[in-house]
Design a protein around this motif. Structure first.
Motif, PDB file in Angstrom:
ATOM      1  N   GLU A   1      -3.057   5.367  -1.235  1.00 31.84           N
ATOM      2  CA  GLU A   1      -3.627   4.477  -2.251  1.00 31.84           C
ATOM      3  C   GLU A   1      -4.212   3.207  -1.638  1.00 31.84           C
ATOM      4  O   GLU A   1      -4.038   2.927  -0.450  1.00 31.84           O
ATOM      5  CB  GLU A   1      -2.553   4.085  -3.267  1.00 31.84           C
ATOM      6  CG  GLU A   1      -1.978   5.259  -4.036  1.00 31.84           C
ATOM      7  CD  GLU A   1      -0.979   4.814  -5.086  1.00 31.84           C
ATOM      8  OE1 GLU A   1      -0.283   5.691  -5.634  1.00 31.84           O
ATOM      9  OE2 GLU A   1      -0.884   3.602  -5.368  1.00 31.84           O
ATOM     10  N   GLY A   2      -4.915   2.457  -2.479  1.00 33.14           N
ATOM     11  CA  GLY A   2      -5.389   1.146  -2.059  1.00 33.14           C
ATOM     12  C   GLY A   2      -4.274   0.118  -2.147  1.00 33.14           C
ATOM     13  O   GLY A   2      -3.170   0.415  -2.600  1.00 33.14           O
TER      14      GLY A   2
ATOM     15  N   SER B   1     -13.346   1.569  -8.602  1.00 34.35           N
ATOM     16  CA  SER B   1     -13.506   2.960  -8.187  1.00 34.35           C
ATOM     17  C   SER B   1     -14.494   3.055  -7.031  1.00 34.35           C
ATOM     18  O   SER B   1     -15.412   2.226  -6.918  1.00 34.35           O
ATOM     19  CB  SER B   1     -13.978   3.827  -9.356  1.00 34.35           C
ATOM     20  OG  SER B   1     -15.208   3.354  -9.866  1.00 34.35           O
TER      21      SER B   1
ATOM     22  N   LYS C   1     -14.321   9.865  -2.084  1.00 34.31           N
ATOM     23  CA  LYS C   1     -12.986   9.567  -1.578  1.00 34.31           C
ATOM     24  C   LYS C   1     -12.867   9.970  -0.109  1.00 34.31           C
ATOM     25  O   LYS C   1     -12.169   9.318   0.658  1.00 34.31           O
ATOM     26  CB  LYS C   1     -11.943  10.307  -2.409  1.00 34.31           C
ATOM     27  CG  LYS C   1     -10.507   9.879  -2.114  1.00 34.31           C
ATOM     28  CD  LYS C   1      -9.561  10.381  -3.170  1.00 34.31           C
ATOM     29  CE  LYS C   1      -8.106  10.099  -2.826  1.00 34.31           C
ATOM     30  NZ  LYS C   1      -7.810   8.671  -2.705  1.00 34.31           N
TER      31      LYS C   1
ATOM     32  N   PRO D   1      -9.324   2.787  -4.332  1.00 34.52           N
ATOM     33  CA  PRO D   1      -8.455   3.756  -3.665  1.00 34.52           C
ATOM     34  C   PRO D   1      -8.853   4.060  -2.224  1.00 34.52           C
ATOM     35  O   PRO D   1      -8.093   4.706  -1.507  1.00 34.52           O
ATOM     36  CB  PRO D   1      -8.596   5.000  -4.528  1.00 34.52           C
ATOM     37  CG  PRO D   1      -9.960   4.874  -5.134  1.00 34.52           C
ATOM     38  CD  PRO D   1     -10.183   3.410  -5.352  1.00 34.52           C
TER      39      PRO D   1
ATOM     40  N   GLN E   1      -2.256  -3.165  -3.491  1.00 35.12           N
ATOM     41  CA  GLN E   1      -2.072  -3.871  -4.748  1.00 35.12           C
ATOM     42  C   GLN E   1      -1.206  -5.099  -4.491  1.00 35.12           C
ATOM     43  O   GLN E   1      -0.326  -5.091  -3.631  1.00 35.12           O
ATOM     44  CB  GLN E   1      -1.447  -2.962  -5.812  1.00 35.12           C
ATOM     45  CG  GLN E   1      -0.191  -2.244  -5.408  1.00 35.12           C
ATOM     46  CD  GLN E   1       0.255  -1.254  -6.475  1.00 35.12           C
ATOM     47  OE1 GLN E   1       0.946  -1.623  -7.418  1.00 35.12           O
ATOM     48  NE2 GLN E   1      -0.142  -0.001  -6.330  1.00 35.12           N
TER      49      GLN E   1
ATOM     50  N   THR F   1     -10.326   3.397 -14.689  1.00 31.45           N
ATOM     51  CA  THR F   1      -9.990   2.866 -13.376  1.00 31.45           C
ATOM     52  C   THR F   1     -10.641   1.506 -13.184  1.00 31.45           C
ATOM     53  O   THR F   1     -11.799   1.316 -13.527  1.00 31.45           O
ATOM     54  CB  THR F   1     -10.497   3.834 -12.288  1.00 31.45           C
ATOM     55  OG1 THR F   1      -9.965   5.121 -12.537  1.00 31.45           O
ATOM     56  CG2 THR F   1     -10.059   3.353 -10.917  1.00 31.45           C
TER      57      THR F   1
ATOM     58  N   GLN G   1       0.852  -1.192   0.000  1.00 27.89           N
ATOM     59  CA  GLN G   1       0.000   0.000   0.000  1.00 27.89           C
ATOM     60  C   GLN G   1       0.886   1.238   0.000  1.00 27.89           C
ATOM     61  O   GLN G   1       1.550   1.534   1.004  1.00 27.89           O
ATOM     62  CB  GLN G   1      -0.931   0.008   1.222  1.00 27.89           C
ATOM     63  CG  GLN G   1      -1.916   1.160   1.236  1.00 27.89           C
ATOM     64  CD  GLN G   1      -2.849   1.118   2.435  1.00 27.89           C
ATOM     65  OE1 GLN G   1      -2.522   0.581   3.486  1.00 27.89           O
ATOM     66  NE2 GLN G   1      -4.038   1.699   2.282  1.00 27.89           N
ATOM     67  N   TYR G   2       0.911   1.945  -1.125  1.00 30.93           N
ATOM     68  CA  TYR G   2       1.648   3.191  -1.210  1.00 30.93           C
ATOM     69  C   TYR G   2       0.812   4.297  -0.577  1.00 30.93           C
ATOM     70  O   TYR G   2      -0.425   4.190  -0.492  1.00 30.93           O
ATOM     71  CB  TYR G   2       1.998   3.511  -2.663  1.00 30.93           C
ATOM     72  CG  TYR G   2       2.902   2.477  -3.281  1.00 30.93           C
ATOM     73  CD1 TYR G   2       2.408   1.527  -4.172  1.00 30.93           C
ATOM     74  CD2 TYR G   2       4.249   2.423  -2.953  1.00 30.93           C
ATOM     75  CE1 TYR G   2       3.232   0.560  -4.721  1.00 30.93           C
ATOM     76  CE2 TYR G   2       5.080   1.449  -3.501  1.00 30.93           C
ATOM     77  CZ  TYR G   2       4.561   0.528  -4.373  1.00 30.93           C
ATOM     78  OH  TYR G   2       5.381  -0.443  -4.896  1.00 30.93           O
TER      79      TYR G   2
END
Lengths: 113, 114
Positions: A42-43, B5, B9, B107, A45, B2, A38-39
């Motif tokens: 962000e989500g 999504s 957010k 995200p 990966q 994307t 997780q960066y």
């Protein structure tokens, strides 16, 4: 029940240092094992995975080997970069029944130039 | 383009309110998930749907109700919000419910309850 234990962070390294993040698991049967990254902001990966004993997952210079005898899936990289700074999660998914991902608590890695 | 999504957010709301978070995936996957990530980054599954059918329902207060109108969408409605609901909520999808599949994460939606 199934569980994942990974080394507590945070981990701080200099660029080009060797990285190991330990991960051990408890599970019935033959789970699949994953490392997610997780960066910031962000989500998650997928970084790599292994689905059976002795499999080695690898991606972007990272490697981990599924060791059934030690119930481990340690993440390694020979030379880290600043761009590798992130939170790393070890996870398992058991086979059969409700096949959900169980995550470790995450290890935050910071790489300094 | 994307893959997974989520909207919104960010979500800031007061205790007692009702709110929804929406998730859409354009990967053609059959299975979708909701996860909650707390302030210590601990990630825990809440729900999973496979082909619009609920298959995982963890110990979550019944104030949380997921809804999947079709395979590509999984929404999360939360009633009577509490301070402890503040977290980042992630939606994810995978080709199927098998444990060998990679999951693709959105995200995240940062929910703050004041």
């Amino acid at each position: 029940g199934n569980s994942v234990t990974q080394m507590e962070g945070p981990v701080t390294l200099s660029e080009e240092a060797f990285l190991t993040i330990n991960c051990t698991y408890t599970a019935t049967g033959y789970p699949s094992l994953f490392w997610y990254v997780q960066y910031p902001g962000e989500g998650l990966q997928l970084l790599l995975k292994a689905t059976k004993a002795d499999d080695k997952g690898s991606n972007k210079g990272f490697e981990a080997t599924y060791r059934k005898e030690t119930t481990s899936f340690h993440l390694e990289k020979g030379s880290v970069q600043v761009s590798d700074s992130a939170v790393y999660f070890c996870a398992l998914s058991s086979q059969g029944g409700s096949e959900k991902l169980v995550f470790g608590k995450g290890t935050k890695l910071t790489v300094n130039p | 383009d994307t893959a997974v999504s989520q909207t919104p957010k960010y979500l800031v709301t007061q205790m007692g309110n009702d709110k929804s978070i929406k998730c859409e995936q354009n990967l053609g996957h059959d299975t979708m998930y909701w996860y909650k990530q707390d302030s210590k980054k601990f990630l825990k599954i809440m729900f999973s749907y496979n082909n619009k059918e609920l298959i995982i329902n963890e110990t979550v207060p019944n104030r949380f109700s997921p809804k999947s109108p079709d395979k590509a969408h999984l929404n999360l409605h939360i009633n009577s919000l509490e301070l402890g609901d503040s977290a980042v909520y992630f939606c994810a999808s995978s080709p199927g419910s098998s444990g060998t599949y990679e999951q693709y994460f959105g995200p995240g939606t940062r929910l703050t309850v004041t």
